[in-house]
Design a protein around this motif. Structure first.
Motif, mmCIF file in Angstrom:
data_model
loop_
_atom_site.group_PDB
_atom_site.id
_atom_site.type_symbol
_atom_site.label_atom_id
_atom_site.label_comp_id
_atom_site.label_asym_id
_atom_site.label_seq_id
_atom_site.Cartn_x
_atom_site.Cartn_y
_atom_site.Cartn_z
ATOM 1 N N GLN A 58 0.837 -1.197 0.000
ATOM 2 C CA GLN A 58 0.000 0.000 0.000
ATOM 3 C C GLN A 58 0.872 1.247 0.000
ATOM 4 O O GLN A 58 2.011 1.224 0.481
ATOM 5 N N CYS A 59 0.352 2.327 -0.544
ATOM 6 C CA CYS A 59 1.081 3.589 -0.517
ATOM 7 C C CYS A 59 0.095 4.729 -0.305
ATOM 8 O O CYS A 59 -1.052 4.659 -0.738
ATOM 9 N N ASN A 60 0.576 5.768 0.373
ATOM 10 C CA ASN A 60 -0.281 6.937 0.591
ATOM 11 C C ASN A 60 -0.142 7.967 -0.539
ATOM 12 O O ASN A 60 -0.838 8.962 -0.564
ATOM 13 N N LEU A 61 0.792 7.739 -1.471
ATOM 14 C CA LEU A 61 0.907 8.602 -2.657
ATOM 15 C C LEU A 61 0.495 7.816 -3.894
ATOM 16 O O LEU A 61 0.382 6.588 -3.866
ATOM 17 N N ARG A 62 0.320 8.528 -4.971
ATOM 18 C CA ARG A 62 0.044 7.907 -6.280
ATOM 19 C C ARG A 62 0.933 8.601 -7.321
ATOM 20 O O ARG A 62 0.437 9.312 -8.203
ATOM 21 N N CYS A 63 2.236 8.407 -7.172
ATOM 22 C CA CYS A 63 3.178 9.071 -8.091
ATOM 23 C C CYS A 63 2.868 8.649 -9.527
ATOM 24 O O CYS A 63 2.606 7.463 -9.786
ATOM 25 N N LYS A 64 2.916 9.632 -10.422
ATOM 26 C CA LYS A 64 2.441 9.342 -11.787
ATOM 27 C C LYS A 64 3.353 8.361 -12.520
ATOM 28 O O LYS A 64 2.914 7.681 -13.428
ATOM 29 N N TYR A 65 4.622 8.291 -12.136
ATOM 30 C CA TYR A 65 5.536 7.380 -12.833
ATOM 31 C C TYR A 65 5.718 6.055 -12.090
ATOM 32 O O TYR A 65 6.556 5.240 -12.471
ATOM 33 N N CYS A 66 4.940 5.847 -11.028
ATOM 34 C CA CYS A 66 5.174 4.670 -10.178
ATOM 35 C C CYS A 66 4.953 3.366 -10.959
ATOM 36 O O CYS A 66 3.920 3.202 -11.622
ATOM 37 N N ILE A 67 5.901 2.427 -10.837
ATOM 38 C CA ILE A 67 5.721 1.151 -11.546
ATOM 39 C C ILE A 67 4.593 0.323 -10.928
ATOM 40 O O ILE A 67 4.166 -0.667 -11.500
ATOM 41 N N TYR A 68 4.123 0.751 -9.749
ATOM 42 C CA TYR A 68 2.999 0.056 -9.114
ATOM 43 C C TYR A 68 1.675 0.811 -9.318
ATOM 44 O O TYR A 68 0.721 0.617 -8.572
ATOM 45 N N SER A 69 1.658 1.664 -10.331
ATOM 46 C CA SER A 69 0.435 2.453 -10.591
ATOM 47 C C SER A 69 -0.654 1.599 -11.219
ATOM 48 O O SER A 69 -1.802 2.015 -11.300
ATOM 49 N N SER A 77 -0.356 -3.689 -8.643
ATOM 50 C CA SER A 77 -0.780 -2.310 -8.411
ATOM 51 C C SER A 77 -0.991 -2.109 -6.910
ATOM 52 O O SER A 77 -1.010 -3.074 -6.143
ATOM 53 N N HIS A 78 -1.118 -0.860 -6.481
ATOM 54 C CA HIS A 78 -1.288 -0.562 -5.051
ATOM 55 C C HIS A 78 -2.476 -1.338 -4.491
ATOM 56 O O HIS A 78 -3.517 -1.422 -5.126
ATOM 57 N N ASN A 79 -2.283 -1.927 -3.341
ATOM 58 C CA ASN A 79 -3.391 -2.618 -2.676
ATOM 59 C C ASN A 79 -3.074 -2.707 -1.183
ATOM 60 O O ASN A 79 -2.018 -2.247 -0.750
ATOM 61 N N GLY A 112 8.304 -0.604 0.043
ATOM 62 C CA GLY A 112 6.847 -0.618 -0.120
ATOM 63 C C GLY A 112 6.470 -0.638 -1.578
ATOM 64 O O GLY A 112 7.209 -1.173 -2.385
ATOM 65 N N GLY A 113 5.386 0.047 -1.931
ATOM 66 C CA GLY A 113 4.564 0.960 -1.168
ATOM 67 C C GLY A 113 5.334 1.927 -0.272
ATOM 68 O O GLY A 113 6.495 2.199 -0.485
ATOM 69 N N GLU A 114 4.587 2.411 0.688
ATOM 70 C CA GLU A 114 5.188 3.303 1.678
ATOM 71 C C GLU A 114 5.463 2.479 2.935
ATOM 72 O O GLU A 114 4.532 2.097 3.668
ATOM 73 N N ASN A 177 4.662 15.070 -10.255
ATOM 74 C CA ASN A 177 4.496 13.609 -10.255
ATOM 75 C C ASN A 177 4.160 13.006 -8.899
ATOM 76 O O ASN A 177 3.392 12.063 -8.817
ATOM 77 N N ARG A 178 4.745 13.542 -7.834
ATOM 78 C CA ARG A 178 4.633 12.870 -6.531
ATOM 79 C C ARG A 178 3.422 13.430 -5.778
ATOM 80 O O ARG A 178 3.536 14.338 -4.951
ATOM 81 N N VAL A 179 2.280 12.818 -6.085
ATOM 82 C CA VAL A 179 1.000 13.369 -5.612
ATOM 83 C C VAL A 179 0.227 12.370 -4.749
ATOM 84 O O VAL A 179 0.414 11.154 -4.849
HETATM 85 S S1 SF4 Z 1 6.800 5.819 -6.352
HETATM 86 FE FE1 SF4 Z 1 6.886 5.142 -4.204
HETATM 87 S S2 SF4 Z 1 5.883 6.807 -3.072
HETATM 88 FE FE2 SF4 Z 1 5.291 7.027 -5.189
HETATM 89 S S3 SF4 Z 1 3.351 5.901 -5.394
HETATM 90 FE FE3 SF4 Z 1 5.007 4.487 -5.962
HETATM 91 S S4 SF4 Z 1 5.474 3.384 -4.098
HETATM 92 FE FE4 SF4 Z 1 4.325 5.243 -3.507
#
Ligand code: SF4
Ligand code: SF4
Length: 414
Positions: A58-69, A77-79, A112-114, A177-179
């Motif tokens: 899990q992550c508290n951000l949703r960075c636009k370039y995140c490979i787990y988006s 993906s984030h879960n 993580g995630g975070e 990106n880091r939103v």
């Molecule tokens: S890049 Fe890191 S901080 Fe940003 S959404 Fe992905 S896991 Fe979270």
């Protein structure tokens, strides 16, 4: 490979010997040669000095370039999944039996995630690991949002614990990106937390906080360097690593070859000028990393057949997911699992990765002049052959630049 420096001096790089020599009138360059790789079947699983634990997905951000988006193929993906408490004893046993007993230190990274979303589990794992007879260093990979006063107190209370934070640049760049899931940028909160850390624990901040940065183009390094030097919270802590955004190939996010080289030259020329003046900043750090490709090479004559050893043979690092799957490192896609926490390493899975990578190397790299300096590793199996060729072109261009700037610096000392 021939290299011509600013002073018009000519050098020759020989892939056979890995040596760089002055290019005399009649010296011949051995650009064409053919060396194939043969597999080796020596595997070891008790020499691991770096364990990376996916403490949560899990992550508290949703960075636009995140490979787990969720936008990248073969990536989760984030879960809500996190490392289960009841698997902690197996994790400790696994580390105890696979850690390198001769290593001066064993590094354990919480990923993580975070990672700070699961602070209590990190605390539990660290206290269990203290009972083992190894010297541990711990790193928490964080986006910095949860670095509350209480969390900073906790970090500073534990020996050998560091935190790695990503800052991409000034507010405008970082927040592009880091939103948060709402789309709001995270820059202000991260910088506020870091300021509190630095004000309250100046020495611990110096010793325990390190930074990463991600750029969408190397041209950004110029502004990143100015921003970093002028920011009192960051200025003495230049990033330990700067990465580029991984292209999302199925979405067609691939920049062209010509602008890549042109942009690299713009930045490295500026970096060289600063380096020769004795300055130290993000640009000169990048130049030093570039020439490090050449400085760390080994000198021996290349045999016609070379034994092929990858991180999947002498496994020195291991990534453990929150569901207990093992990978050689966190860069591998889901399909390259090499075992489970419960059953240990699956040697056949490692052999399969090595065989596939050996085939790819033999079909693409046997005649490549850059093969002795190339850093493309087995994680490139994440990509199709066409995508691999994109990385391969980039790597060859990068090595060409590394040779050029290595020789420029050598020239400046004559
Ligand atoms: S890049 Fe890191 S901080 Fe940003 S959404 Fe992905 S896991 Fe979270
Ligand atoms: S640059 Fe490309 S062809 Fe050359 S060794 Fe690396 S991956 Fe192989």
């Amino acid at each position: 490979m021939r290299i011509v420096t600013r002073s018009r001096r000519k050098y020759n790089y020989s892939p056979l010997t890995n040596k760089i020599t002055l290019w005399e009138n009649n010296s011949l360059c051995e650009d064409i040669f053919n060396v194939s790789y043969i597999e080796t079947f020596d595997y070891s699983f008790d020499k691991i000095s770096m364990f990376t634990i996916e403490i949560t997905q899990q992550c508290n951000l949703r960075c636009k370039y995140c490979i787990y988006s969720g936008d990248y193929d073969n990536r989760r993906s984030h879960n809500e999944q996190s490392f289960p408490s009841d698997a902690i004893p197996s994790l400790i046993n696994f580390i105890a039996s696979h850690a390198d007993k001769s290593a001066p230190v064993i590094t354990v990274c919480f990923y993580g995630g975070e990672a700070l979303l699961q602070k209590d589990k990190i605390q539990k794992i660290i206290s269990e690991l203290y009972s083992l007879s190894f010297i541990f260093e711990f790193t928490i990979s964080s986006n910095g949002v949860l670095l509350s006063e209480e969390t900073i107190d906790w970090i500073c209370s534990l020996p050998n614990l560091k935190v790695t934070i990503t800052i991409d640049g000034d507010k405008l760049i970082h927040d592009a990106n880091r939103v948060f899931p709402s789309g709001k940028g995270s820059f202000d909160i991260v910088m506020k937390n870091l300021k509190w850390f630095k004000d309250m624990y100046p020495q611990e901040y110096d010793n325990r906080v390190q930074f990463l940065s991600t750029v969408d183009s190397i041209l950004r390094l110029h502004d990143l360097s100015i921003f970093w030097e002028q920011n009192p919270i960051l200025s003495n802590h230049r990033p330990v690593h700067i990465s580029s955004i991984i292209p999302n190939f199925p979405k067609g996010e691939v920049s062209d070859k010509t602008s890549f080289l042109k942009n690299q030259l713009v930045i490295y020329e500026e970096a060289l000028t600063l380096y020769l003046k004795g300055e130290e900043n993000i640009l000169t750090d990048e130049l030093k990393r570039l020439i490090g490709i050449i400085e760390h090479r080994e000198f021996f004559e290349l045999p016609k057949q070379q034994r092929f050893i990858t991180c999947c043979h002498n496994t020195y690092s291991c990534f453990i997911t929150s569901s207990g799957q093992l990978y050689v490192c966190e860069k591998f896609n889901e399909e390259f699992s090499v075992g489970t926490l419960e059953n240990g390493f699956d040697k056949n899975a490692l052999i399969r990765i090595n065989q596939t990578f050996t085939q790819r190397k033999n079909s693409h790299c046997s005649k490549c002049w850059a093969k002795r300096l190339c850093r493309i590793c087995a994680t490139n199996l994440n990509h199709s052959t066409t995508e691999f060729e994109w990385f391969c072109n980039r790597e060859r261009q990068k090595i060409q630049l590394a040779l050029k700037y290595y020789c420029e610096i050598r020239d400046s000392r004559i």
